[in-house]
Design an enzyme around this catalytic site. Structure first.
Site, PDB file in Angstrom:
ATOM      1  N   SER A  10       0.614  -1.259  -0.221  1.00 26.95           N
ATOM      2  CA  SER A  10      -0.120  -0.297  -0.233  1.00 26.95           C
ATOM      3  C   SER A  10       0.911   1.549  -0.375  1.00 26.95           C
ATOM      4  O   SER A  10       1.360   1.408   0.866  1.00 26.95           O
ATOM      5  CB  SER A  10      -0.973   0.440   1.244  1.00 26.95           C
ATOM      6  N   HIS A  35      -1.126  -1.369  -4.208  1.00 27.28           N
ATOM      7  CA  HIS A  35      -2.233  -1.548  -4.035  1.00 27.28           C
ATOM      8  C   HIS A  35      -2.647   0.457  -3.230  1.00 27.28           C
ATOM      9  O   HIS A  35      -1.858   0.747  -3.294  1.00 27.28           O
ATOM     10  CB  HIS A  35      -2.873  -1.884  -2.393  1.00 27.28           C
ATOM     11  N   ASP A  37      -4.617   3.255  -1.730  1.00 30.59           N
ATOM     12  CA  ASP A  37      -5.967   3.469  -0.366  1.00 30.59           C
ATOM     13  C   ASP A  37      -6.931   5.395  -0.703  1.00 30.59           C
ATOM     14  O   ASP A  37      -5.781   6.008  -0.296  1.00 30.59           O
ATOM     15  CB  ASP A  37      -5.325   3.882   0.656  1.00 30.59           C
ATOM     16  N   MET A  39      -9.465   8.002  -0.092  1.00 26.64           N
ATOM     17  CA  MET A  39      -9.714   7.807   1.114  1.00 26.64           C
ATOM     18  C   MET A  39      -9.822   9.990   1.341  1.00 26.64           C
ATOM     19  O   MET A  39     -10.164  10.015   0.175  1.00 26.64           O
ATOM     20  CB  MET A  39      -9.081   8.538   2.246  1.00 26.64           C
ATOM     21  N   HIS A  74      -8.427   0.499  -3.699  1.00 32.25           N
ATOM     22  CA  HIS A  74      -9.290   0.157  -2.489  1.00 32.25           C
ATOM     23  C   HIS A  74     -10.269   2.234  -2.261  1.00 32.25           C
ATOM     24  O   HIS A  74      -9.758   2.791  -1.323  1.00 32.25           O
ATOM     25  CB  HIS A  74      -9.036   0.068  -1.591  1.00 32.25           C
ATOM     26  N   MET A  76     -12.569   4.230  -0.662  1.00 35.14           N
ATOM     27  CA  MET A  76     -12.993   4.421   1.121  1.00 35.14           C
ATOM     28  C   MET A  76     -13.830   5.377   0.706  1.00 35.14           C
ATOM     29  O   MET A  76     -13.071   6.973   1.405  1.00 35.14           O
ATOM     30  CB  MET A  76     -11.923   4.398   2.098  1.00 35.14           C
ATOM     31  N   MET A 145     -10.681  -6.224   5.372  1.00 30.99           N
ATOM     32  CA  MET A 145     -10.162  -4.804   6.502  1.00 30.99           C
ATOM     33  C   MET A 145     -10.321  -5.840   7.875  1.00 30.99           C
ATOM     34  O   MET A 145     -10.734  -6.215   8.808  1.00 30.99           O
ATOM     35  CB  MET A 145     -10.687  -4.053   6.792  1.00 30.99           C
ATOM     36  N   ASP A 183      -6.200  -6.787   4.399  1.00 34.52           N
ATOM     37  CA  ASP A 183      -5.735  -5.332   4.620  1.00 34.52           C
ATOM     38  C   ASP A 183      -5.948  -5.330   5.968  1.00 34.52           C
ATOM     39  O   ASP A 183      -6.854  -4.758   6.644  1.00 34.52           O
ATOM     40  CB  ASP A 183      -6.671  -4.857   3.521  1.00 34.52           C
TER      41      ASP A 183
HETATM   42  C1  DX5 Z   1      -6.310   1.756   5.672  1.00 37.34           C
HETATM   43  C2  DX5 Z   1      -5.402   0.880   4.284  1.00 37.34           C
HETATM   44  C3  DX5 Z   1      -4.573   0.104   4.626  1.00 37.34           C
HETATM   45  C4  DX5 Z   1      -3.608   0.823   4.987  1.00 37.34           C
HETATM   46  C5  DX5 Z   1      -2.662  -0.336   5.428  1.00 37.34           C
HETATM   47  O1  DX5 Z   1      -7.870   2.350   5.482  1.00 37.34           O
HETATM   48  O2  DX5 Z   1      -6.796   0.217   3.402  1.00 37.34           O
HETATM   49  O3  DX5 Z   1      -4.488  -0.550   2.735  1.00 37.34           O
HETATM   50  O4  DX5 Z   1      -2.390   1.187   4.134  1.00 37.34           O
HETATM   51  O5  DX5 Z   1      -1.355  -0.555   6.190  1.00 37.34           O
HETATM   52  P1  DX5 Z   1      -0.595  -1.525   7.046  1.00 37.34           P
HETATM   53  O6  DX5 Z   1      -0.130  -2.261   6.203  1.00 37.34           O
HETATM   54  O7  DX5 Z   1       0.423  -0.158   7.222  1.00 37.34           O
HETATM   55  O8  DX5 Z   1      -2.277  -1.768   8.192  1.00 37.34           O
HETATM   56 ZN    ZN Z   2      -6.039  -1.143   1.410  1.00 36.97          ZN
END
Ligand code: DX5
Ligand code: ZN
Length: 226
Positions: A10, A35, A37, A39, A74, A76, A145, A183
């Protein structure tokens, strides 16, 4: 049948000032997927990056021999459909969303498919899996998750292991080729347990980008999976 494991770093935990270089480095270190993310400061409190960054990274998401490395987006975000379409146009390969963020889950899946991307559904730690009763045949990826979404660097929530087992049974019953990705909080010392529960694809942010030698971390993860 042997499982083909995928490690999906990620880039949430990458150094954003050197994002292109970070993508190259982690791919050269052995990343299978990138990956990404997304947000929105609405569905989750944090705010990250949009489709323009995805589009900028896309040409760099390839191995030294030119083999493309899938962009695993991903979402969110809420609502889902507008941004899903923008990420499809920006070069996403997989686009996953949280079913609780879409009023019409089936429609969102179809919209992603219509853009020639692979749709995925993401389940928060306390979310039931019931929606899979109705749409498992339509998706290519289930993302569980193992932390609450929004931030990297959190600790793995152990109840996810039972949930992985439950999802693996559903995938087997469906007879479909669906990736089971996990994840949050994955590191070299717990990845084996996550795989043993039935996962085949592993997101890792801080575990990889928090160390100076990305290859050493990814190699250690692969050794644990062997
Ligand atoms: C959290 C993200 C993850 C995050 C995981 O909302 O979806 O992808 O980056 O990070 P680590 O591996 O540090 O838990
Ligand atoms: Zn993620």
């Amino acid at each position: 049948m042997s499982t083909t494991y995928r490690i999906a770093p990620s880039i949430l935990s990458a150094d954003f000032a050197f994002l292109g270089q970070e993508v190259h480095s982690v791919i050269n270190a052995g990343a299978d997927w990138i990956h990404f993310d997304v947000m929105d400061n609405h569905y989750v409190p944090n705010l990250t990056f949009g489709p323009m960054i995805c589009q900028a990274i896309k040409p760099h998401a390839k191995k030294m021999d030119g083999t493309p490395v899938p962009m695993d987006v991903h979402l969110m975000v809420q609502p889902v459909d507008t941004l899903a379409a923008m990420f499809a146009d920006a070069g996403a390969d997989y686009i996953s969303f949280h079913p609780d963020a879409s009023p019409h889950v089936h429609r969102s899946i179809q919209a992603i498919r219509a853009k020639n991307c692979k749709p995925g559904l993401v389940f928060n730690p306390a979310m039931p899996l019931d929606v899979l009763d109705w749409v498992i045949d339509d998706i290519d990826l289930i993302l569980l998750m193992s932390v609450n979404p929004g931030f990297g660097g959190q600790s793995f929530i152990d109840s996810t292991l039972r949930k992985i087992e439950a999802v693996r049974k559903r995938i087997e019953a469906s007879g479909k080729d669906i990736r089971l990705e996990v994840d949050g909080g994955i590191k070299g010392d717990n990845i084996r347990r996550v795989a043993d529960a039935g996962a085949d694809t592993f997101v890792a942010g801080s575990a990889i980008f928090g160390k100076p030698d990305y290859k050493a971390v990814i190699d250690q993860m692969r050794a644990a999976l062997r």
